[in-house]
Design a protein around this motif. Structure first.
Motif, mmCIF file in Angstrom:
data_model
loop_
_atom_site.group_PDB
_atom_site.id
_atom_site.type_symbol
_atom_site.label_atom_id
_atom_site.label_comp_id
_atom_site.label_asym_id
_atom_site.label_seq_id
_atom_site.Cartn_x
_atom_site.Cartn_y
_atom_site.Cartn_z
ATOM 1 N N PHE A 76 1.027 -0.473 -10.242
ATOM 2 C CA PHE A 76 0.482 0.881 -10.116
ATOM 3 C C PHE A 76 -0.620 1.130 -11.140
ATOM 4 O O PHE A 76 -1.621 1.785 -10.841
ATOM 5 N N GLN A 115 4.055 1.486 -0.849
ATOM 6 C CA GLN A 115 4.893 1.545 -2.044
ATOM 7 C C GLN A 115 4.137 2.139 -3.230
ATOM 8 O O GLN A 115 4.670 2.970 -3.965
ATOM 9 N N LEU A 116 2.892 1.712 -3.422
ATOM 10 C CA LEU A 116 2.099 2.252 -4.526
ATOM 11 C C LEU A 116 1.707 3.705 -4.270
ATOM 12 O O LEU A 116 1.674 4.521 -5.203
ATOM 13 N N LEU A 132 6.211 -3.237 -9.148
ATOM 14 C CA LEU A 132 5.464 -2.135 -8.526
ATOM 15 C C LEU A 132 4.911 -1.177 -9.574
ATOM 16 O O LEU A 132 3.764 -0.725 -9.476
ATOM 17 N N ARG A 179 -3.653 -2.272 -10.424
ATOM 18 C CA ARG A 179 -4.255 -2.692 -9.159
ATOM 19 C C ARG A 179 -5.650 -2.100 -8.983
ATOM 20 O O ARG A 179 -5.927 -0.974 -9.376
ATOM 21 N N PRO A 182 -4.952 3.409 -7.774
ATOM 22 C CA PRO A 182 -4.401 4.730 -8.063
ATOM 23 C C PRO A 182 -5.442 5.560 -8.797
ATOM 24 O O PRO A 182 -6.342 5.014 -9.431
ATOM 25 N N HIS A 184 0.833 -1.205 0.000
ATOM 26 C CA HIS A 184 0.000 0.000 0.000
ATOM 27 C C HIS A 184 0.865 1.252 0.000
ATOM 28 O O HIS A 184 0.656 2.179 -0.791
ATOM 29 N N ASN A 227 2.124 -9.790 -4.866
ATOM 30 C CA ASN A 227 1.870 -8.798 -5.907
ATOM 31 C C ASN A 227 2.261 -9.329 -7.276
ATOM 32 O O ASN A 227 1.491 -9.242 -8.243
ATOM 33 N N GLU A 251 2.647 7.083 -6.646
ATOM 34 C CA GLU A 251 1.664 8.091 -7.046
ATOM 35 C C GLU A 251 2.082 9.485 -6.571
ATOM 36 O O GLU A 251 1.951 10.469 -7.305
#
Length: 331
Positions: free
Chosen positions: A131, A96-97, A127, A134, A139, A94, A223, A101
């Motif tokens: 992004f 990391q994404l 990742l 997901r 995002p 959570h 992931n 952003e």
């Protein structure tokens, strides 16, 4: 940001992220920028390892912004500058994404009108794919629309040798209780590059600790597996993607990357195979790393000539202003 230095190819600074966490960052500024690249490094490493590659981008007109991810590099280990809550391996999907952003939005504000790309290695490659695909946490579409292209390299979708399911289940269960407990995640350095000097540098690097928190390790493997099995279907069709992968990679699965690429519903997609390339293509000798970077740079510059994606001129998502920066870094 730190003032320009005549002895460095970059400026460095500590900048606050979306939740106030202080991040160590580097900016390699092109003299006449034609594009901007956000770089996301891999597991257990840090951005100082990419100085030559990011300098090469800047010399070709691509400004690079890179950050030591939370839980790694100076963001986790620099006692004089890191946030109090930062420690080695302490991260999760959570955050990391959300970090990706945040920095994309930051760069859109800093360099309005320039095409914006993102590139990631191994865990970082997964990742940047996650992004855009997901559904949880999602995002904003405005952030995805900022991108002119994505370059996943040696992407960690599946491992070359998979961790057994019982071990993964046990680690995931324990991570719910002790998420930040460090766990061994070491790999032979011989798997990373054909260059003996790279192995020696890794062994001498105090910022390289081949461990990860249970939460980070579980999130990373889950992931990649979700991307590989079904989340590829969510890829925005008009978002260009360039895959770079070595056929000799013994860390991440070259076959899984090929299969993911074939299934990806992107209208503009390319898969570049580096024959016999090991995991760290950016550190492969005998002209391989130079060709690797030349291909990435040429791909970005070609797509920088195209009109921006629909929606990319819209205002970036509203975000809290970061906390005040600490003093510029003085190595």
């Amino acid at each position: 940001m730190a003032p320009p230095s005549s002895t460095k190819a970059y400026t460095d600074a500590w900048l606050a992220g979306y939740d106030g966490t202080q991040f160590y960052t580097r900016t390699y500024a092109a003299a006449a920028p034609r594009a901007v690249l956000l770089y996301v490094h891999g597991f257990s490493e840090h951005i100082a390892r990419y100085e030559w590659a990011h300098s090469r981008c800047a010399s070709e007109g691509i400004t690079v912004f890179a950050f030591d991810q939370r839980g790694f590099g100076r963001t986790a280990l620099d006692a004089a500058h890191r946030s109090k809550k930062s420690s080695y391996g302490r991260t999760n999907l959570h955050d990391q994404l959300s970090d990706i952003e945040w920095w994309l939005t930051h760069l859109h504000k800093e360099y309005p009108g320039l095409p914006l790309f993102t590139m990631g290695h191994s865990m970082g490659g997964a990742l940047i794919l996650a992004f855009a695909t997901r559904t949880s946490p999602p995002p904003s579409q405005e952030s995805i629309a900022l991108l002119s292209g994505v370059i996943p390299s040696s992407t960690l979708l599946l491992q070359f040798v998979s961790t057994s399911r019982p071990v993964r289940v046990a680690a995931e269960t324990l991570s719910l209780i002790l998420p930040n407990l460090l766990f061994d995640a070491s790999l032979p350095n011989d798997y990373l590059s054909h260059d003996p000097a790279v192995k020696a540098a890794l062994e001498a690097d105090p910022m390289i600790i081949q461990k990860g928190s249970l939460r980070c390790l579980s999130d990373t493997l889950n992931n990649g597996e979700r991307l590989y099995k079904h989340e590829y279907k969510n890829w925005p069709k008009n978002l260009p993607v360039l895959f770079m992968h070595g056929s000799g990679d013994r860390v991440t699965s070259f076959k899984a990357a090929q299969e993911f690429y074939e299934n990806l519903p992107a209208e503009d997609k390319t898969f570049n195979t580096i024959e016999d390339g090991y995991h760290e293509l950016v550190h492969e000798p005998n002209g391989v790393k130079e060709k690797y970077m030349d291909d990435c740079i040429a791909w970005m510059l070609e797509r920088s000539k195209r009109p921006t994606q629909p929606g990319s001129t819209s205002s970036p998502p509203a975000a809290q202003e970061p906390a005040a920066e600490t003093a510029p870094v003085v190595p």
